[in-house]
Motif scaffolding. Structure first.
Motif, PDB file in Angstrom:
ATOM      1  N   TRP A 121       0.938  -1.110  -0.038  1.00 49.47           N
ATOM      2  CA  TRP A 121      -0.082  -0.033   0.196  1.00 49.47           C
ATOM      3  C   TRP A 121       0.818   1.364   0.106  1.00 49.47           C
ATOM      4  N   SER A 122       0.311   2.267  -0.259  1.00 46.56           N
ATOM      5  CA  SER A 122       1.055   3.670  -0.220  1.00 46.56           C
ATOM      6  C   SER A 122       1.491   3.893   1.069  1.00 46.56           C
ATOM      7  N   VAL A 123       2.350   4.850   1.488  1.00 47.13           N
ATOM      8  CA  VAL A 123       2.693   5.170   2.747  1.00 47.13           C
ATOM      9  C   VAL A 123       1.440   6.273   3.183  1.00 47.13           C
ATOM     10  N   GLU A 124       0.961   6.227   4.092  1.00 44.74           N
ATOM     11  CA  GLU A 124      -0.200   6.882   4.789  1.00 44.74           C
ATOM     12  C   GLU A 124      -1.423   6.383   4.785  1.00 44.74           C
ATOM     13  N   THR A 125      -1.445   5.302   4.015  1.00 44.38           N
ATOM     14  CA  THR A 125      -2.903   4.719   3.566  1.00 44.38           C
ATOM     15  C   THR A 125      -3.470   4.192   5.051  1.00 44.38           C
ATOM     16  N   LEU A 126      -4.571   4.466   5.169  1.00 41.16           N
ATOM     17  CA  LEU A 126      -5.233   3.850   6.505  1.00 41.16           C
ATOM     18  C   LEU A 126      -5.873   2.392   6.291  1.00 41.16           C
ATOM     19  N   VAL A 127      -5.576   1.495   7.052  1.00 37.12           N
ATOM     20  CA  VAL A 127      -5.990   0.187   6.814  1.00 37.12           C
ATOM     21  C   VAL A 127      -6.842  -0.379   8.125  1.00 37.12           C
ATOM     22  N   ARG A 128      -7.893  -0.882   7.892  1.00 34.68           N
ATOM     23  CA  ARG A 128      -8.497  -1.673   9.065  1.00 34.68           C
ATOM     24  C   ARG A 128      -8.154  -3.046   9.012  1.00 34.68           C
ATOM     25  N   MET A 129      -7.771  -3.841   9.985  1.00 35.71           N
ATOM     26  CA  MET A 129      -7.158  -4.992  10.016  1.00 35.71           C
ATOM     27  C   MET A 129      -7.763  -5.859  11.351  1.00 35.71           C
ATOM     28  N   THR A 130      -7.906  -7.126  11.110  1.00 31.18           N
ATOM     29  CA  THR A 130      -8.455  -7.992  12.137  1.00 31.18           C
ATOM     30  C   THR A 130      -7.006  -8.724  12.420  1.00 31.18           C
ATOM     31  N   LEU A 131      -6.506  -8.529  13.773  1.00 26.96           N
ATOM     32  CA  LEU A 131      -5.433  -9.391  14.169  1.00 26.96           C
ATOM     33  C   LEU A 131      -5.805 -10.460  14.970  1.00 26.96           C
ATOM     34  N   GLY A 177       8.038  -6.320   3.120  1.00 34.87           N
ATOM     35  CA  GLY A 177       6.768  -6.122   3.654  1.00 34.87           C
ATOM     36  C   GLY A 177       6.368  -4.674   3.855  1.00 34.87           C
ATOM     37  N   VAL A 178       5.411  -4.439   4.750  1.00 32.14           N
ATOM     38  CA  VAL A 178       5.004  -3.303   5.087  1.00 32.14           C
ATOM     39  C   VAL A 178       4.861  -2.811   6.708  1.00 32.14           C
ATOM     40  N   GLY A 179       5.392  -1.845   7.019  1.00 31.91           N
ATOM     41  CA  GLY A 179       5.196  -1.327   8.614  1.00 31.91           C
ATOM     42  C   GLY A 179       4.039  -0.539   8.895  1.00 31.91           C
ATOM     43  N   HIS A 180       3.252  -0.481   9.774  1.00 27.54           N
ATOM     44  CA  HIS A 180       1.986  -0.052  10.252  1.00 27.54           C
ATOM     45  C   HIS A 180       2.418   0.445  11.598  1.00 27.54           C
ATOM     46  N   GLU A 181       1.731   1.860  11.953  1.00 28.92           N
ATOM     47  CA  GLU A 181       1.438   2.296  13.055  1.00 28.92           C
ATOM     48  C   GLU A 181      -0.089   2.235  13.272  1.00 28.92           C
ATOM     49  N   PHE A 182      -0.266   1.864  14.809  1.00 24.19           N
ATOM     50  CA  PHE A 182      -1.753   1.888  15.037  1.00 24.19           C
ATOM     51  C   PHE A 182      -2.283   3.376  15.132  1.00 24.19           C
ATOM     52  N   GLU A 203      -8.395 -15.492  19.905  1.00 26.30           N
ATOM     53  CA  GLU A 203      -8.793 -14.251  20.031  1.00 26.30           C
ATOM     54  C   GLU A 203      -8.411 -13.132  19.126  1.00 26.30           C
ATOM     55  N   SER A 204      -9.138 -12.250  18.871  1.00 26.10           N
ATOM     56  CA  SER A 204      -9.025 -11.183  17.717  1.00 26.10           C
ATOM     57  C   SER A 204      -9.327  -9.870  18.257  1.00 26.10           C
ATOM     58  N   ILE A 205      -8.862  -8.870  17.533  1.00 30.28           N
ATOM     59  CA  ILE A 205      -9.243  -7.659  17.760  1.00 30.28           C
ATOM     60  C   ILE A 205      -8.905  -6.818  16.111  1.00 30.28           C
ATOM     61  N   SER A 206      -9.682  -5.885  16.068  1.00 31.22           N
ATOM     62  CA  SER A 206      -9.762  -5.045  14.713  1.00 31.22           C
ATOM     63  C   SER A 206      -9.226  -3.717  15.221  1.00 31.22           C
ATOM     64  N   VAL A 207      -8.266  -3.349  14.320  1.00 32.58           N
ATOM     65  CA  VAL A 207      -7.468  -2.213  14.491  1.00 32.58           C
ATOM     66  C   VAL A 207      -7.260  -1.335  13.445  1.00 32.58           C
ATOM     67  N   LEU A 208      -7.341  -0.168  13.491  1.00 30.15           N
ATOM     68  CA  LEU A 208      -6.918   0.936  12.570  1.00 30.15           C
ATOM     69  C   LEU A 208      -5.398   1.353  12.507  1.00 30.15           C
ATOM     70  N   ALA A 209      -4.725   1.010  11.363  1.00 29.10           N
ATOM     71  CA  ALA A 209      -3.329   1.097  11.323  1.00 29.10           C
ATOM     72  C   ALA A 209      -3.167   2.009  10.039  1.00 29.10           C
ATOM     73  N   HIS A 259     -13.701   4.781  15.297  1.00 31.54           N
ATOM     74  CA  HIS A 259     -13.270   3.923  14.411  1.00 31.54           C
ATOM     75  C   HIS A 259     -11.662   3.312  14.630  1.00 31.54           C
ATOM     76  N   GLY A 260     -11.341   4.288  15.510  1.00 32.04           N
ATOM     77  CA  GLY A 260      -9.596   4.238  15.880  1.00 32.04           C
ATOM     78  C   GLY A 260      -9.480   2.721  16.608  1.00 32.04           C
ATOM     79  N   THR A 261      -8.305   2.380  16.950  1.00 37.28           N
ATOM     80  CA  THR A 261      -7.901   1.616  17.741  1.00 37.28           C
ATOM     81  C   THR A 261      -7.972   1.653  19.098  1.00 37.28           C
TER      82      THR A 261
END
Length: 89
Positions: free
Chosen positions: A15-25, A52-57, A37-43, A75-77
């Protein structure tokens, strides 16, 4: 690789830098816990390299302080839920 600040995903899809991604960990079920166990996060994508790709919460608190109109704070983490998910059990 995951920490309180974010996570890194090995991938061939970038993805492009600064792209917001919703993921389930998801943590798999273990011998002591029958259910995974799972959690939905915005990164936000902060780094891309050849593997690969580095994300911040992006936390609910950060969105409230930014007063963003693009993403609702709810909608944030959730940092408390994230802390609980990251605890080693």
């Amino acid at each position: 690789n995951i920490s309180k600040a974010g996570f890194y995903v090995k991938t061939t899809e970038f993805w492009s830098v600064e792209t917001l991604v919703r993921m389930t960990l998801q943590r798999p079920a273990s011998e002591t816990k029958r259910k995974s166990e799972s959690i939905s996060v915005l990164a936000r994508v902060v780094r891309i390299d050849e593997d690969g790709v580095g994300h911040e919460f992006v936390t609910t608190e950060a969105l409230m302080h930014a007063r963003s109109m693009d993403v609702m704070p709810s909608h944030g983490t959730d940092t408390r839920a994230l802390d609980k998910f990251l605890q080693i059990q």
